[in-house]
Write an enzyme that holds these catalytic residues in place. Structure first.
Site, short mmCIF file in Angstrom:
data_model
loop_
_atom_site.label_atom_id
_atom_site.label_comp_id
_atom_site.label_asym_id
_atom_site.label_seq_id
_atom_site.Cartn_x
_atom_site.Cartn_y
_atom_site.Cartn_z
N PHE A 135 34.73 45.51 29.93
CA PHE A 135 34.16 44.28 30.54
C PHE A 135 32.94 45.31 30.25
O PHE A 135 31.74 45.78 30.70
CB PHE A 135 34.16 44.62 32.14
CG PHE A 135 33.55 43.13 32.82
CD1 PHE A 135 34.13 41.87 32.96
CD2 PHE A 135 32.18 43.03 33.16
CE1 PHE A 135 33.79 41.01 33.56
CE2 PHE A 135 31.86 42.54 33.85
CZ PHE A 135 32.28 40.75 33.84
N ASP A 219 27.66 51.42 28.22
CA ASP A 219 27.50 50.45 28.95
C ASP A 219 27.67 51.19 30.69
O ASP A 219 28.51 51.35 31.32
CB ASP A 219 28.60 49.19 28.71
CG ASP A 219 28.02 48.34 29.95
OD1 ASP A 219 27.68 48.35 30.80
OD2 ASP A 219 28.70 47.37 29.99
N LYS A 247 23.35 46.84 37.04
CA LYS A 247 24.02 46.97 39.22
C LYS A 247 22.41 47.66 40.04
O LYS A 247 22.01 46.78 40.44
CB LYS A 247 24.87 47.28 39.28
CG LYS A 247 26.27 46.21 38.59
CD LYS A 247 27.42 46.27 39.40
CE LYS A 247 28.25 44.67 38.63
NZ LYS A 247 28.46 44.91 36.78
#
Ligand code: PLP
Length: 379
Positions: A135, A219, A247
Site C-alpha cells: 500500500f 516506504d 504519518k
C-alpha cells in the site's frame, strides 16, 4: 455536534464515522459526552506523542506567532533543521546521512508520488516493481503501485509500467531485468494487516536492484520515525536508495518527506517537481518537536511493544509486527473492533482477521493493562 450532519455535509468516502471526537489528552480521546477511549490506533500510526503533547503545542504556538507558511521560494530555519534531523536519523541507522537530500510534502501518498517521479527520472520509461499486499497511497501515481484491486481497478488506466509480484525471491528473480527502474517495498506491510517481509526477500531485492541499476525505494510512511523502536524499520536489514516518510513524522500535523540517498538525492532539479505547502515552517516545527521527543523513546517502544506482544501471545493470540506496530490475529476483526470501541478501546481492522495496534509511542504498561484484560475475554 450532531452526527447526523455528517452525511448531510460530507462526501461518503469513509462510511459513517465511529465517533465524534472532541479532544484528546495523552493516549486518550474523549467524545462529546466526555466518554474516554484508550487510543490504540493513534490516528493510524500518526500521533506518536499522543494528544496535546506540550512539546508539539509549544512548537506550533511559537511558530504560529512567527510564520506558518512562506512558499518554497524561500527557506526557513524549521525546514532546514528538520532536514538536518533526518540526515542524523540516517546516520544513526548506518547511512552517511550528510549524503542524503530531502524533499518535503504533505502526506504519504505525495511522498511516494515524488519517489515515482524520481524513479522515472532515474530510468525513463522503466518498469516499476511493486508488491502484492503493498500500500502506497490513494493519489493516482501512488495508487498505480498499490496492489489491492478493489481500490485500484475502478481508477484504471493509471500510470503504466507497473509490475505487481508476490513477495517471494522466485518472483523477484523472474521480474528483474535491465528495464526495471525501481522496486517499492514496505518493511512491514501495514495496510495488508501488519505483515513483515522476510529479510532475505529484502536483501535479494537490494542485490537485484544493484545488479540491474534500479532504485530500492523503501516506504517507511507507516513504520518510520520510531514506530518499530528505531528510526527506520528497514535499517539493519537493507540500505535503501530512496525512503518515503509521513504519518508519524508530524505527530498529527500533515507532513511527508522523500529522502534520496547519495546520488538519488540529486534526481529532482528545478522544474521537475514542486509543492505549495510542502515543508512549510509550521509543519516542520511540529516535526522537529516530534523527532526530538521520539529520539528518547526507542528503548521504551521496544520494551513496551514486547511486553504487549508477550501478554497477547500468552493469551493465545498470534501477533505480527515490531515495536508498537502490531497485528493481532482474531476470528472476526471488524466485529471485534466494534465491540472494543463500545468498551472504550480504539483499534482498527486492516483485514478480516487482523486487529492493528499502533498506539502513541508514549503509551505505558499501566495504560495498556485494561486492554490486555479486555482481550483476555476474546481469546
Ligand atoms: C498510509 C500510508 C501511505 C499513504 O499515506 P497518506 O498520508 O494517507 O497519503 C503510504 N504508504 C504507506 C506504507 C502507508 O501506510
Amino acid at each position: 455536534m450532531n452526527r447526523d450532519l455528517y452525511p448531510q455535509r460530507m462526501m461518503n468516502a469513509f462510511g459513517d464515522p465511529q465517533l465524534v471526537i472532541d479532544r484528546g489528552e495523552g493516549v486518550y480521546v474523549f467524545d462529546e459526552e466526555g466518554k474516554r477511549y484508550l487510543d490504540l490506533l493513534a490516528g493510524i500510526a500518526v500521533n506518536a506523542l499522543g494528544y496535546a503533547h506540550p512539546a508539539i503545542t509549544r512548537a506550533l504556538t511559537e511558530q504560529a506567532g512567527k510564520a506558518t507558511h512562506v512558499s518554497n521560494f524561500f527557506a526557513t530555519a524549521p525546514q532546514l533543521e528538520l532536514a538536518g534531523a533526518i540526515q542524523r536519523m540516517l546516520s544513526d541507522d548506518g547511512y552517511v546521512g550528510a549524503s542524503a537530500r530531502v524533499f518535503f510534502c504533505n502526506s504519504g501518498a505525495e511522498a511516494n508520488e515524488a519517489a515515482i517521479k524520481m524513479a522515472r527520472l532515474h530510468k525513463p520509461r522503466g518498469t516499476i516493481i511493486a508488491l502484492k499486499g503493498g500500500f502506497h497511497g490513494r493519489t493516482l501515481g501512488a495508487l498505480s503501485i498499490t496492489h489491492k484491486p478493489a481500490i485500484r481497478e475502478p481508477f484504471e488506466p493509471l500510470g503504466g509500467n507497473v509490475l505487481f509480484i508476490d513477495p517471494t525471491i522466485e518472483a523477484l528473480e523472474a521480474a528483474f531485468d535491465d528495464d526495471v527502474a525501481a522496486i517499492f517495498v514496505e518493511t512491514i506491510q501495514g495496510e495488508a494487516g501488519v505483515v513483515p517481509l522476510e529479510g532475505d526477500f529484502l536483501r535479494r531485492a537490494r542485490a537485484l536492484a544493484e545488479r540491474f541499476g534500479a532504485l530500492l525505494v523503501v516506504d517507511e510512511v507507516q513504520t518510520g520515525v520510531g514506530r518499530t523502536g528505531r528510526w527506520f524499520a528497514h535499517s539493519g536489514i537493507v540500505k535503501a536508495d530512496v525512503i518515503t516518510m509521513a504519518k508519524g513524522l508530524g505527530g498529527g500535523v500533515p507532513i511527508g518527506a522523500v529522502v534520496g540517498i547519495e546520488k538519488t538525492g540529486r534526481l529532482l532539479t528545478p522544474g521537475s517537481h514542486g509543492t505549495t505547502f510542502g515543508g512549510n515552517p509550521l509543519a516542520c516545527a511540529a516535526a522537529n518537536a516530534v523527532v526530538g521527543e521520539v529520539a528518547g523513546l526507542f528503548e521504551h517502544v521496544r520494551a513496551t511493544g514486547e511486553w504487549l506482544r508477550g501478554h497477547l501471545e500468552a493469551r493465545g493470540f498470534e501477533v505480527r509486527g515490531a515495536g508498537l506496530l502490531l497485528g493481532v490475529v482474531v476470528e472476526n476483526a471488524p466485529a471485534l473492533q466494534t465491540e472494543l470501541l463500545e468498551k472504550g478501546f480504539i483499534v482498527n481492522a486492516p483485514n478480516a482477521t487482523t486487529i492493528r495496534l499502533a498506539p502513541p509511542l508514549i503509551i505505558t504498561q499501566d495504560e495498556l493493562a485494561p486492554f490486555i484484560e479486555e482481550m483476555e475475554t476474546h481469546s
